[in-house]
Design an enzyme around this catalytic site. Sequence first.
Site, PDB file in Angstrom:
ATOM      1  N   GLU A  25       0.834  -1.211   0.000  1.00 42.69           N
ATOM      2  CA  GLU A  25       0.000   0.000   0.000  1.00 42.69           C
ATOM      3  C   GLU A  25       0.868   1.260   0.000  1.00 42.69           C
ATOM      4  O   GLU A  25       2.082   1.191   0.218  1.00 42.69           O
ATOM      5  CB  GLU A  25      -0.930   0.012   1.211  1.00 42.69           C
ATOM      6  N   LYS A 160      -2.979  -1.671  15.575  1.00 39.64           N
ATOM      7  CA  LYS A 160      -2.458  -0.849  16.665  1.00 39.64           C
ATOM      8  C   LYS A 160      -3.426  -0.749  17.818  1.00 39.64           C
ATOM      9  O   LYS A 160      -4.635  -0.706  17.623  1.00 39.64           O
ATOM     10  CB  LYS A 160      -2.213   0.561  16.150  1.00 39.64           C
TER      11      LYS A 160
HETATM   12  N1  PSU Z   1      -2.385   1.521  10.758  1.00 38.57           N
HETATM   13  C1  PSU Z   1      -1.068   1.724  10.937  1.00 38.57           C
HETATM   14  N2  PSU Z   1      -0.385   2.526  10.048  1.00 38.57           N
HETATM   15  C2  PSU Z   1      -1.007   3.076   8.970  1.00 38.57           C
HETATM   16  C3  PSU Z   1      -2.398   2.801   8.776  1.00 38.57           C
HETATM   17  C4  PSU Z   1      -3.021   2.025   9.700  1.00 38.57           C
HETATM   18  O1  PSU Z   1      -0.518   1.218  11.877  1.00 38.57           O
HETATM   19  O2  PSU Z   1      -0.364   3.803   8.191  1.00 38.57           O
HETATM   20  C5  PSU Z   1      -3.099   3.319   7.555  1.00 38.57           C
HETATM   21  C6  PSU Z   1      -3.395   2.153   6.596  1.00 38.57           C
HETATM   22  O3  PSU Z   1      -3.255   2.605   5.271  1.00 38.57           O
HETATM   23  C7  PSU Z   1      -4.847   1.830   6.906  1.00 38.57           C
HETATM   24  C8  PSU Z   1      -5.391   3.200   7.207  1.00 38.57           C
HETATM   25  O4  PSU Z   1      -5.526   1.204   5.847  1.00 38.57           O
HETATM   26  O5  PSU Z   1      -4.359   3.853   7.940  1.00 38.57           O
HETATM   27  C9  PSU Z   1      -6.662   3.130   8.020  1.00 38.57           C
HETATM   28  O6  PSU Z   1      -7.209   4.407   8.131  1.00 38.57           O
HETATM   29  P1  PSU Z   1      -8.699   4.612   8.652  1.00 38.57           P
HETATM   30  O7  PSU Z   1      -8.660   4.216  10.098  1.00 38.57           O
HETATM   31  O8  PSU Z   1      -8.969   6.078   8.449  1.00 38.57           O
HETATM   32  O9  PSU Z   1      -9.562   3.725   7.813  1.00 38.57           O
END
Ligand code: PSU
Length: 306
Positions: A25, A160
Amino acid sequence: MTIRLAVSEEIREALRRRAAVVALESTIIAHGMPYPQNVETARSLEAIIREGGAVPATIAILGGDVKVGLSADELDRLGREGMRIAKVSVRDLPYVVAMKRDGATTVASTMRIAALAGIHVFATGGIGGVHRGAEKTFDISADLTEFARSGVAVVTAGAKAILDLGLTLETLETLGVPVIGLGTDDFPAFYSRASGHAVPMSCATPKEVARVMHAKWEMGLDGGIVVANPIPTEAEIPAEEIAPVIAAAVSKADAQGIAGKALTPFLLAEIAGVTAGRSLAANIALVKHNARMAAALAVAYAEISS
Ligand code: PSU
Ligand code: MN
């Protein structure tokens, strides 16, 4: 009619041969880490996947083109632009494409594009999930709903602890998504090897995971698989050490009214600041480890499915 994909020649050729390909990604590059470590990491991930006998496929939107496989210059541009590049989840895809903009793809949109391209394995750092307090905010990552839909196995260091991991696992169960602990019975918490939440199933090797992938899709069970791969011990930040840092970051976001797609990058940057780079080192170590496992998984799956 589906999205027109700009797939690199090397990846197109690998897919034609049904060889091992691993998707990566780009939100993790543009929003997840600072420059220049983000570009260095993105390059090493590609090298690690090649060493493992697979072809890397970094996914991003550039000038409205849905790119599968980036040149060195394109990767550098993503890393330099960083937070100035839009974070693109599935709902954002038509807008950045129509407006011919650049976009960094999240786990959800990367899974969708990988599935459209015919790629079945994807390495990331941590997946999105159910945010703490979601019973009030409804903030549940579109990553979870995408797992119900796109047939891709995602190698992740769990999720996380900025999230509610218990509710994240409950939601994945509701959506019918297998969560496999790779060499562990405990769902990993990104910086830490364990969260105290049991995984519903575990495998000892990437070969075993490949068998589960094959069985799932042969049975006509659509959708993805979470492959939970704990951070290497030497890079781990123990849960009791990181917990107060995360709690403080969550309160700060709440006090400042940070919500929606800005929340995850805000929390990550807060934690990196407070731990003086230690969380960044852990982050880099675990993504590299995931890339190595994903390459082995893609090779094993290519063997089984051919
Ligand atoms: N979790 C991490 N690092 C990240 C992300 C998530 O530890 O960089 C990024 C990933 O690209 C994930 C996105 O798909 O954040 C999720 O964001 P949201 O919670 O806004 O859907
Ligand atoms: Mn969200």
